[in-house]
Design a protein around this motif. Structure first.
Motif, PDB file in Angstrom:
ATOM      1  N   GLY A 280      -2.172 -15.316  -2.865  1.00 17.86           N
ATOM      2  CA  GLY A 280      -1.389 -14.403  -3.680  1.00 17.86           C
ATOM      3  C   GLY A 280      -2.240 -13.189  -4.018  1.00 17.86           C
ATOM      4  O   GLY A 280      -3.426 -13.339  -4.331  1.00 17.86           O
ATOM      5  N   ILE A 281      -1.665 -12.004  -3.918  1.00 20.87           N
ATOM      6  CA  ILE A 281      -2.382 -10.786  -4.280  1.00 20.87           C
ATOM      7  C   ILE A 281      -1.691 -10.130  -5.471  1.00 20.87           C
ATOM      8  O   ILE A 281      -0.495  -9.817  -5.407  1.00 20.87           O
ATOM      9  CB  ILE A 281      -2.457  -9.792  -3.106  1.00 20.87           C
ATOM     10  N   ILE A 282      -2.433  -9.965  -6.550  1.00 21.68           N
ATOM     11  CA  ILE A 282      -1.922  -9.273  -7.734  1.00 21.68           C
ATOM     12  C   ILE A 282      -1.963  -7.781  -7.466  1.00 21.68           C
ATOM     13  O   ILE A 282      -3.021  -7.228  -7.129  1.00 21.68           O
ATOM     14  CB  ILE A 282      -2.765  -9.600  -8.978  1.00 21.68           C
ATOM     15  N   VAL A 283      -0.832  -7.108  -7.582  1.00 26.68           N
ATOM     16  CA  VAL A 283      -0.765  -5.677  -7.318  1.00 26.68           C
ATOM     17  C   VAL A 283      -0.189  -4.945  -8.526  1.00 26.68           C
ATOM     18  O   VAL A 283       0.589  -5.509  -9.299  1.00 26.68           O
ATOM     19  CB  VAL A 283       0.074  -5.359  -6.055  1.00 26.68           C
ATOM     20  N   GLY A 284      -0.590  -3.672  -8.658  1.00 27.12           N
ATOM     21  CA  GLY A 284      -0.114  -2.844  -9.760  1.00 27.12           C
ATOM     22  C   GLY A 284       0.518  -1.577  -9.243  1.00 27.12           C
ATOM     23  O   GLY A 284       1.318  -1.597  -8.312  1.00 27.12           O
ATOM     24  N   GLU A 285       0.095  -0.438  -9.809  1.00 28.70           N
ATOM     25  CA  GLU A 285       0.737   0.828  -9.468  1.00 28.70           C
ATOM     26  C   GLU A 285       0.466   1.263  -8.026  1.00 28.70           C
ATOM     27  O   GLU A 285       1.184   2.107  -7.488  1.00 28.70           O
ATOM     28  CB  GLU A 285       0.293   1.917 -10.434  1.00 28.70           C
ATOM     29  N   THR A 286      -0.568   0.710  -7.391  1.00 30.64           N
ATOM     30  CA  THR A 286      -0.849   1.047  -5.983  1.00 30.64           C
ATOM     31  C   THR A 286      -0.277  -0.008  -5.030  1.00 30.64           C
ATOM     32  O   THR A 286      -0.730  -0.135  -3.892  1.00 30.64           O
ATOM     33  CB  THR A 286      -2.368   1.168  -5.749  1.00 30.64           C
TER      34      THR A 286
END
Length: 354
Positions: free
Chosen positions: A50-56
């Motif tokens: 799982g990869i936690i991603v934000g505004e990018t």
């Protein structure tokens, strides 16, 4: 066992590069830092990540895809704001469920990998295993205090550290960590701190094992750390010439010249990488330099630097070194009168002149 890689930070210490690019996608030895993290987790036998991603998130998703190129299956987990590492764990519970997992910060590099550490965790089955390393500036990290080899306390970025043992950006947990992240409160920074969650596990009597690593580890959040990581990774390359090197050029040491790259009338001293379709013309490329794709360097000298894609460096009278140039940057000598420095520089830039 699953993997959880964090790629949601804003990268304030690498601005202005990270105004337009995710910090985890800035390349080291011409490979995004995030790719090293994925490969490290995969090498430990973990294929569900799982990869936690934000505004990018869009940029990260485009770069990584579904994970098949790495031999893994990727699930993206969106974090609405950078609310702390423990918050990232909290929102990942539907993905992790009851499995054990490795949490890996996407801007960290561990040269020797984590295979042995994952095996140790699987065999000994603690509730949590944390990696620690001796650092000269512990106040910049989460810091662990040990007593008789056991964890006594954990503090995030203490003003007066009680030890020089920093938390490396790799953690291993079983499902009990979700009890911890749901019990703690936000810190003064407004974040759910992973140090508080681990301290909860310690105080509640769970088995939390520290492991002090002696190998090379780097948090690549600052320019000098990026350059050191680039240097270390370049030391491991093997010479590969797929582009063209003319007879008037000299290439020695460990050097990679990617397909379509051209070296003309130049000296390239490795370790160094020249990316695809780049042109090195009547120039000197010194050790520990990564030149990305479609770069033109003409009548100039570059050493111990990272040059991103589409850059142009022309007719520089002195050497560029210890530098990181973002995408599509042009650095050139001008004959315009009157003679002056003419700069177009973004926020939080750092410019040194002779």
């Amino acid at each position: 066992m699953k993997g959880l890689i964090l790629s949601g930070g804003t990268g304030t210490r690498l601005r202005p590069i990270t105004f337009t690019s995710a910090k985890q996608l800035v390349p080291v030895a011409n490979k995004p830092i995030l790719f090293y993290a994925i490969e490290t987790v995969r090498a430990a036998g973990i294929t569900e990540i799982g990869i936690i991603v934000g505004e990018t998130k869009d940029e990260v998703k485009q770069a990584v895809g579904d994970g098949s190129r790495f031999g893994v299956a990727i699930t993206y987990i969106e974090q609405e704001a950078p609310l702390g590492l423990a918050h990232a764990v909290k929102i990942a519970e539907p993905f992790i469920q009851d499995d054990t997992f490795v949490m890996f910060l996407g801007d960290n590099l561990i040269k020797d990998g984590i295979c042995g550490l994952v095996d140790e965790f699987k065999q000994e089955k603690p509730n949590c295993q944390i990696l620690l390393a001796h650092v000269p500036n512990p106040q910049a990290f989460g810091v662990a205090e040990l007593e008789d080899g056991r964890i006594k306390s954990l503090v995030e970025k203490p003003k007066e550290p009680r030890s020089n043992l920093a938390l490396v950006g790799v953690y291993m947990f079983d499902k009990n960590v979700f009890e911890a992240v749901n019990a703690i409160k936000p810190s003064r920074r407004g974040e759910l701190e992973i140090t508080d969650a681990i301290q909860y596990l310690v105080d509640a009597g769970y088995d939390v094992q520290p492991h002090v690593i002696e190998g090379w580890w780097k948090d690549t959040g600052k320019l000098e750390d990026m350059l050191e990581a680039n240097r270390i990774m370049l030391e491991n390359i093997e010479t590969r010439i797929e582009g063209t090197v003319d007879k008037s050029s000299v290439v020695y040491g460990k050097v990679i010249v990617e397909a379509g790259a051209k070296i003309h009338g130049s000296v390239v001293r490795g370790p160094a990488i020249i990316g695809k379709s780049s042109k090195i013309l009547h120039s000197y490329i010194g050790p520990f330099t990564s030149v990305h794709d479609n770069v033109t360097i003409r009548s100039s000298e570059v050493e111990h630097s990272i040059i991103l894609a589409e850059c142009v460096i022309e007719n520089i009278g002195s050497r560029i070194e210890d530098s990181l140039l973002g995408r599509n940057v042009r650095v050139h000598r001008s004959e315009q009168r009157p003679r002056a420095y003419r700069l177009m520089v973004g926020d939080n830039s750092d410019v040194e002149v002779l």
